[in-house]
Write a protein that holds these residues in place. Sequence first.
Motif, PDB file in Angstrom:
ATOM      1  N   ALA A   9       0.823  -1.211   0.000  1.00 59.90           N
ATOM      2  CA  ALA A   9       0.000   0.000   0.000  1.00 59.90           C
ATOM      3  C   ALA A   9       0.856   1.259   0.000  1.00 59.90           C
ATOM      4  CB  ALA A   9      -0.926  -0.001   1.203  1.00 59.90           C
ATOM      5  N   GLU A  10       2.100   1.152   0.433  1.00 58.90           N
ATOM      6  CA  GLU A  10       2.989   2.299   0.494  1.00 58.90           C
ATOM      7  C   GLU A  10       4.083   2.277  -0.558  1.00 58.90           C
ATOM      8  OE1 GLU A  10       4.384   1.506   4.432  1.00 58.90           O
ATOM      9  OE2 GLU A  10       3.060   2.990   5.319  1.00 58.90           O
ATOM     10  N   GLU A  11       4.298   1.132  -1.183  1.00 56.75           N
ATOM     11  CA  GLU A  11       5.466   0.930  -2.028  1.00 56.75           C
ATOM     12  C   GLU A  11       5.494   1.877  -3.230  1.00 56.75           C
ATOM     13  OE1 GLU A  11       8.051  -0.846  -1.254  1.00 56.75           O
ATOM     14  OE2 GLU A  11       9.056  -0.400  -3.136  1.00 56.75           O
ATOM     15  N   TRP A  12       4.337   2.343  -3.680  1.00 56.69           N
ATOM     16  CA  TRP A  12       4.300   3.262  -4.817  1.00 56.69           C
ATOM     17  C   TRP A  12       5.032   4.565  -4.523  1.00 56.69           C
ATOM     18  CZ3 TRP A  12       2.282   8.059  -4.002  1.00 56.69           C
ATOM     19  CH2 TRP A  12       1.408   8.219  -2.926  1.00 56.69           C
ATOM     20  N   MET A  13       5.298   4.886  -3.260  1.00 52.10           N
ATOM     21  CA  MET A  13       5.960   6.136  -2.894  1.00 52.10           C
ATOM     22  C   MET A  13       7.479   6.069  -3.051  1.00 52.10           C
ATOM     23  SD  MET A  13       3.802   7.359   0.477  1.00 52.10           S
ATOM     24  CE  MET A  13       4.221   5.900   1.443  1.00 52.10           C
ATOM     25  N   ARG A  14       8.020   4.890  -3.304  1.00 51.54           N
ATOM     26  CA  ARG A  14       9.467   4.714  -3.257  1.00 51.54           C
ATOM     27  C   ARG A  14      10.191   5.633  -4.249  1.00 51.54           C
ATOM     28  NH1 ARG A  14      12.795   1.246  -0.975  1.00 51.54           N
ATOM     29  NH2 ARG A  14      11.083  -0.066  -0.250  1.00 51.54           N
ATOM     30  N   SER A  15       9.653   5.814  -5.442  1.00 50.30           N
ATOM     31  CA  SER A  15      10.331   6.628  -6.462  1.00 50.30           C
ATOM     32  C   SER A  15       9.996   8.116  -6.344  1.00 50.30           C
ATOM     33  CB  SER A  15       9.980   6.131  -7.861  1.00 50.30           C
ATOM     34  OG  SER A  15       8.588   6.274  -8.110  1.00 50.30           O
ATOM     35  N   ARG A  16       9.274   8.487  -5.292  1.00 48.87           N
ATOM     36  CA  ARG A  16       8.917   9.879  -5.007  1.00 48.87           C
ATOM     37  C   ARG A  16       8.161  10.541  -6.163  1.00 48.87           C
ATOM     38  NH1 ARG A  16      13.841   8.756  -2.744  1.00 48.87           N
ATOM     39  NH2 ARG A  16      14.021   9.151  -0.513  1.00 48.87           N
ATOM     40  N   PRO A  17       7.060   9.945  -6.567  1.00 48.03           N
ATOM     41  CA  PRO A  17       6.278  10.549  -7.661  1.00 48.03           C
ATOM     42  C   PRO A  17       5.517  11.775  -7.180  1.00 48.03           C
ATOM     43  CG  PRO A  17       5.101   8.682  -6.761  1.00 48.03           C
ATOM     44  CD  PRO A  17       6.434   8.712  -6.051  1.00 48.03           C
ATOM     45  N   ASP A  18       5.115  12.595  -8.134  1.00 46.23           N
ATOM     46  CA  ASP A  18       4.248  13.738  -7.855  1.00 46.23           C
ATOM     47  C   ASP A  18       2.783  13.419  -8.119  1.00 46.23           C
ATOM     48  OD1 ASP A  18       6.363  15.715  -7.259  1.00 46.23           O
ATOM     49  OD2 ASP A  18       6.914  15.400  -9.354  1.00 46.23           O
ATOM     50  N   ILE A  19       2.527  12.435  -8.987  1.00 48.64           N
ATOM     51  CA  ILE A  19       1.162  12.109  -9.408  1.00 48.64           C
ATOM     52  C   ILE A  19       1.005  10.593  -9.403  1.00 48.64           C
ATOM     53  CG2 ILE A  19      -0.566  12.364 -11.240  1.00 48.64           C
ATOM     54  CD1 ILE A  19       1.215  14.702 -12.300  1.00 48.64           C
ATOM     55  N   VAL A  20      -0.132  10.125  -8.939  1.00 49.52           N
ATOM     56  CA  VAL A  20      -0.454   8.696  -8.964  1.00 49.52           C
ATOM     57  C   VAL A  20      -1.605   8.494  -9.942  1.00 49.52           C
ATOM     58  CG1 VAL A  20      -1.204   6.688  -7.644  1.00 49.52           C
ATOM     59  CG2 VAL A  20       0.278   8.402  -6.576  1.00 49.52           C
ATOM     60  N   VAL A  21      -1.356   7.724 -10.992  1.00 50.24           N
ATOM     61  CA  VAL A  21      -2.396   7.423 -11.977  1.00 50.24           C
ATOM     62  C   VAL A  21      -3.113   6.129 -11.628  1.00 50.24           C
ATOM     63  CG1 VAL A  21      -2.884   6.963 -14.410  1.00 50.24           C
ATOM     64  CG2 VAL A  21      -1.169   8.672 -13.771  1.00 50.24           C
ATOM     65  N   TYR A  22      -2.321   5.102 -11.251  1.00 54.39           N
ATOM     66  CA  TYR A  22      -2.957   3.815 -10.983  1.00 54.39           C
ATOM     67  C   TYR A  22      -2.104   2.974 -10.049  1.00 54.39           C
ATOM     68  CZ  TYR A  22      -5.141  -0.733 -11.701  1.00 54.39           C
ATOM     69  OH  TYR A  22      -5.761  -1.934 -11.504  1.00 54.39           O
ATOM     70  N   VAL A  23      -2.736   2.488  -8.987  1.00 53.49           N
ATOM     71  CA  VAL A  23      -2.144   1.507  -8.077  1.00 53.49           C
ATOM     72  C   VAL A  23      -3.019   0.265  -8.131  1.00 53.49           C
ATOM     73  CG1 VAL A  23      -1.626   0.965  -5.671  1.00 53.49           C
ATOM     74  CG2 VAL A  23      -1.122   3.246  -6.573  1.00 53.49           C
ATOM     75  N   PRO A  24      -2.465  -0.886  -8.543  1.00 52.17           N
ATOM     76  CA  PRO A  24      -3.300  -2.077  -8.728  1.00 52.17           C
ATOM     77  C   PRO A  24      -3.997  -2.510  -7.441  1.00 52.17           C
ATOM     78  CG  PRO A  24      -1.124  -2.379  -9.697  1.00 52.17           C
ATOM     79  CD  PRO A  24      -1.064  -1.127  -8.884  1.00 52.17           C
TER      80      PRO A  24
END
Length: 413
Positions: A9-24
Motif C-alpha cells: 500500500a505504500e510501495e508506490w511512494m518509493r520513487s517519489r512521484p508527484d502524481i499517482v495514476v494507478y495503483v493495482p
Amino acid sequence: MQEKSRTSAEEWMRSRPDIVVYVPSQDQYTGDNEHFLVFETPGGDLLALWTQSSVEGKGDNHLVTARSTDNIGWSAPAYVAGSRQGERGNQASWGFPVVSRQGRIYIFFTRDVGIYDLDSQTCGTMGSLFSDDDGETWQSGADIPMPRTVYDHPDQSVPRNWIVWQRPIRDSRGRWMVGYTTWSSPAVSGLAPQGWYSKDSRCMFMRFDNIDDGPDPEKLRITWLPSDNQGLEVPFPGMNELSVAQEPSLVLLPDQRLFCVMRTYTGYIWYAVSGDDGESWSKPAVLRNRDGGEPIKQPIASCPVYKLENGLYVLIFHNNDGNLGEFKPEHALHNRRPAYLAVGEYQPEAEQPIWFRSPVMFADTDGVTIGPKATCEIATYPSLTEYKGRRVLWYPDRKYFLLGKYITEEYFD
C-alpha cells in the motif's frame, strides 16, 4: 543488500512521484501495467493508454484507458480491447494512439489472432480502434494490412512479429510517423542463439499519410519505411550476422531531419539520422554525449528521447551497460534502474546532432522487487506531456504502479 520493502500500500511512494495514476488492486488480472502512453485529447483532457495483464507473457493482455482533466486526478481504468478476465488469447497488446486533426482518435495495437510465431504477444495483425467522442467510447476498426519482409515467416498466414511502443511524432511535412520493432521469424533466422535478448531484430517505421482527414481504418494510407525494406540494424556482440536493434524513439530536428535512438545489446544506446523523412537512414552508430565523447551506457531497455517546447531534448535511460552489481546484461528484471535524465541540445554543425549534458538520476526503486513479474525496473516504456504549464514524465514503476513526476526547471540548470 536490498532495502526492506514497504507494504504494497505504500510501495508506490518509493520513487517519489508527484502524481499517482494507478495503483493495482488485489485482482491478479490487473497486476501488470506497462507501455504507459499519455496524450492530450482533442477536447483538452489527458488520456492514458496502457497494456494491462495478470503478468507479462501470461496470455491475457488487454488495453485500458484512464482520464484526467487537471494532470493530477485520474479516473479508474476502463477496458478498451483484448482478453477478458479468465480468458487466454484474443489479446490486444502495445496500443499506441494517433490523434487526427479532424478530431478522431485512433488506437493501433498488436492483435492476437491465435497464430503464433515468436510468442503470443508480439505476433499478430495490426488491430485498430477509433473514437469520435474524445475517447469516451471506442469502435473496432479493420485490421491494417502490413506488407511482408524477408524477415517474416514464409507462410503468409503467420502474422509478423512486431510492436510499436512510443507515441508518433510529426515529420518535416506534418505527417504522423512512428518507429516499430520487427523480429525475424525463427523459420528464417533460426532460434535465438543465447536467449530472449539475442532474437534477430531491427527498427522500421510507418507513416500515416491521410490520417488527419479522419478516415475509417480500412481507408488509411500508410507508407512503410525505410524504402529498402531492410530496417536499422546493430550487430549482436560477437555475431555480426545477427542484429539486435529495437524500440526506436524519434524526434524531429530543427533542420527537418529525423533523429532516432534505439536499444541494443551492446551496452550502449545507438542512433541514426534521416534527411528524407525516413526513406533512408545513416548507418547506426553508438550514441555519445557529444562528438568524440563518452558513449551513453544502456542495458537492453527502452531509452526514449523527447523534444520539448523550449527547443531542448530529454533522454531517459538507465546509465549502465547491463552490468549492475551482481547482475549481468541478460538480467533485465534487475539492471533497468535507476532512471536517469539527460538534457540534450541541438548542434547544427556536429556529426551527432544532439549533444547531452551530464545525466541526473530521476527515479529509482532501490533494487526492491514487487509485482507479479518480480522486477525492480523503473521508467521502462514511459511517455512525456507538456500540459497546462507542467512538464511530466509518466512512468511505470516495476511494471506495476503507474506514476507521474514533474520535470522541473532544476533539471535544466
